[in-house]
Design a protein around this motif. Structure first.
Motif, PDB file in Angstrom:
ATOM      1  N   GLN A   1      11.314  -0.354  43.902  1.00 30.12           N
ATOM      2  CA  GLN A   1       9.945  -1.358  42.619  1.00 30.12           C
ATOM      3  C   GLN A   1       9.378  -2.920  43.288  1.00 30.12           C
ATOM      4  O   GLN A   1       9.686  -3.345  44.049  1.00 30.12           O
ATOM      5  N   GLY A   2       7.715  -2.686  43.594  1.00 30.15           N
ATOM      6  CA  GLY A   2       7.664  -3.677  43.343  1.00 30.15           C
ATOM      7  C   GLY A   2       7.040  -3.675  45.416  1.00 30.15           C
ATOM      8  O   GLY A   2       6.463  -4.807  46.395  1.00 30.15           O
ATOM      9  N   GLY A   3       7.312  -2.735  45.724  1.00 30.85           N
ATOM     10  CA  GLY A   3       7.815  -2.807  47.495  1.00 30.85           C
ATOM     11  C   GLY A   3       6.246  -2.122  48.110  1.00 30.85           C
ATOM     12  O   GLY A   3       5.391  -1.825  47.303  1.00 30.85           O
ATOM     13  N   THR A   4       5.585  -2.194  49.476  1.00 35.40           N
ATOM     14  CA  THR A   4       4.513  -2.125  49.889  1.00 35.40           C
ATOM     15  C   THR A   4       4.945  -2.157  51.026  1.00 35.40           C
ATOM     16  O   THR A   4       5.589  -2.381  52.036  1.00 35.40           O
ATOM     17  N   MET A   5       3.251  -1.942  51.770  1.00 31.39           N
ATOM     18  CA  MET A   5       3.471  -1.149  53.377  1.00 31.39           C
ATOM     19  C   MET A   5       2.844  -3.415  54.018  1.00 31.39           C
ATOM     20  O   MET A   5       2.077  -3.502  53.244  1.00 31.39           O
ATOM     21  N   ILE A   6       3.206  -3.603  55.269  1.00 29.93           N
ATOM     22  CA  ILE A   6       2.368  -4.882  55.681  1.00 29.93           C
ATOM     23  C   ILE A   6       1.887  -3.823  57.070  1.00 29.93           C
ATOM     24  O   ILE A   6       1.558  -3.754  57.971  1.00 29.93           O
ATOM     25  N   ALA A   7       0.876  -5.027  57.460  1.00 32.20           N
ATOM     26  CA  ALA A   7       0.426  -5.656  59.334  1.00 32.20           C
ATOM     27  C   ALA A   7       0.292  -6.411  59.541  1.00 32.20           C
ATOM     28  O   ALA A   7       0.255  -7.328  59.109  1.00 32.20           O
ATOM     29  N   THR A   8       1.394  -6.497  60.486  1.00 25.77           N
ATOM     30  CA  THR A   8       1.432  -7.669  61.531  1.00 25.77           C
ATOM     31  C   THR A   8       1.347  -8.139  62.283  1.00 25.77           C
ATOM     32  O   THR A   8       1.289  -9.070  62.704  1.00 25.77           O
ATOM     33  N   GLU A   9      -0.150  -7.464  62.650  1.00 32.78           N
ATOM     34  CA  GLU A   9      -0.745  -7.612  63.532  1.00 32.78           C
ATOM     35  C   GLU A   9      -2.546  -7.673  63.581  1.00 32.78           C
ATOM     36  O   GLU A   9      -2.320  -7.160  62.012  1.00 32.78           O
ATOM     37  N   VAL A  10      -2.933  -7.675  63.648  1.00 35.43           N
ATOM     38  CA  VAL A  10      -4.696  -9.108  63.566  1.00 35.43           C
ATOM     39  C   VAL A  10      -5.260  -7.443  62.901  1.00 35.43           C
ATOM     40  O   VAL A  10      -5.662  -7.669  61.921  1.00 35.43           O
TER      41      VAL A  10
ATOM     42  N   VAL B   1      17.208  -7.204  50.851  1.00 38.47           N
ATOM     43  CA  VAL B   1      16.317  -7.044  51.831  1.00 38.47           C
ATOM     44  C   VAL B   1      15.357  -6.473  51.423  1.00 38.47           C
ATOM     45  O   VAL B   1      15.234  -5.373  50.582  1.00 38.47           O
ATOM     46  N   ALA B   2      13.744  -7.391  51.206  1.00 35.14           N
ATOM     47  CA  ALA B   2      12.446  -6.159  51.076  1.00 35.14           C
ATOM     48  C   ALA B   2      12.634  -5.639  51.484  1.00 35.14           C
ATOM     49  O   ALA B   2      12.108  -6.094  52.659  1.00 35.14           O
ATOM     50  N   VAL B   3      11.443  -4.317  51.806  1.00 34.15           N
ATOM     51  CA  VAL B   3      11.783  -3.082  52.885  1.00 34.15           C
ATOM     52  C   VAL B   3      10.473  -3.160  52.730  1.00 34.15           C
ATOM     53  O   VAL B   3       9.478  -2.807  50.876  1.00 34.15           O
ATOM     54  N   MET B   4       9.575  -3.371  53.653  1.00 31.26           N
ATOM     55  CA  MET B   4       8.233  -3.937  53.598  1.00 31.26           C
ATOM     56  C   MET B   4       7.568  -3.223  54.751  1.00 31.26           C
ATOM     57  O   MET B   4       7.499  -4.011  56.319  1.00 31.26           O
TER      58      MET B   4
END
Length: 254
Positions: free
Chosen positions: A60-69, A150-153
């Motif tokens: 719940q509340g987890g999301t994907m991220i982009a670590t590069e510009v 640990v947040a799974v992102m």
């Protein structure tokens, strides 16, 4: 005079083959590019569809991220290219077939066409199996074993690389029946030898699955078991091939 012209004739023949090969390659590349152009407006939607098995199993509340510009732009574009290549594979293989077919014997053509068609279908089936069954199972396991706090992102680029690797692994491993039939057709092994080596094939399937899949028993089993079943399909196909040969297939001189 005719003897002196033979090297020139051979050179012209080689050049004509190279020209034909170039034309076939250009057609294959053009097919991929056309599909890519058609998919570019839907690149973000394609990525959303690909990420669905992961997003559905995030906490719940987890999301994907982009670590590069540049990842939000380049990652969907990269996916669109691989999907275009995936869709255009039949056209690419047809161009390859059209180039080599004139040099094959009649019975070789009859064998090559089913092999090409079945290899494409099995690769597609392997990828579909990975997407609809394996990925949900893998992500269910991964999110369940995440340590507390640990947040799974997951990063979108790393996720794409992981999924493509899994698709390639399952697609190639589903080619087991095609490989076995080719080995029998070349005279490397016989169906009897394949049947006698069944126990080694089972062990090898689990070893390959352990190397190619994430370190969880479920995904490894989901690759190893289909490989074992496909091994049996390959034996059946090899026996059918041998029966066809013994019933009067044309020889290589035809």
């Amino acid at each position: 005079m005719s003897d002196a012209e033979r090297p020139d004739d051979g050179e012209q023949s080689l050049i004509s083959h190279l020209i034909e090969l170039r034309a076939r390659l250009l057609k294959a590349v053009a097919a991929v590019l056309l599909v890519l152009l058609a998919l570019l407006p839907f690149a973000n939607k394609l990525y959303g569809w690909l990420a669905l098995p992961l997003i559905q199993h995030l906490p719940q509340g987890g999301t994907m991220i982009a670590t590069e510009v540049a990842s939000p732009f380049l990652t969907p574009l990269k996916l669109a290219f691989f999907v275009a290549l995936f869709i255009a594979i039949p056209v690419v293989l047809y161009q390859l077939w059209a180039f080599v077919a004139p040099g094959l014997y009649r019975h070789e053509k009859r064998l090559a066409v089913p092999i090409l068609v079945s290899s494409v279908l099995l690769f597609y089936i392997g990828c579909a199996f990975a997407y609809f069954l394996v990925l949900p199972a893998v992500f269910t396991f991964m999110t369940a074993v995440a340590p507390a706090g640990v947040a799974v992102m997951p990063d979108i680029g790393h996720y794409l690389s992981f999924v493509l690797m899994l698709f390639l692994a399952f697609g190639l491993c589903f080619e087991v029946p095609v490989v076995l039939v080719i080995l029998v057709a070349l005279g490397v092994v016989t169906p009897t030898q394949l049947a006698e080596g069944r126990r080694y094939a089972i062990v090898g399937s689990f070893v390959i699955a352990a190397v190619l899949t994430p370190p969880d028993v479920l995904s490894q089993t989901m690759l190893a078991v289909p490989m074992c079943l496909l091994y049996e399909v390959g034996i059946f196909g090899a026996r059918a091939l041998m029966r066809g040969d013994s019933s009067g297939q044309p020889s290589a001189t035809n």
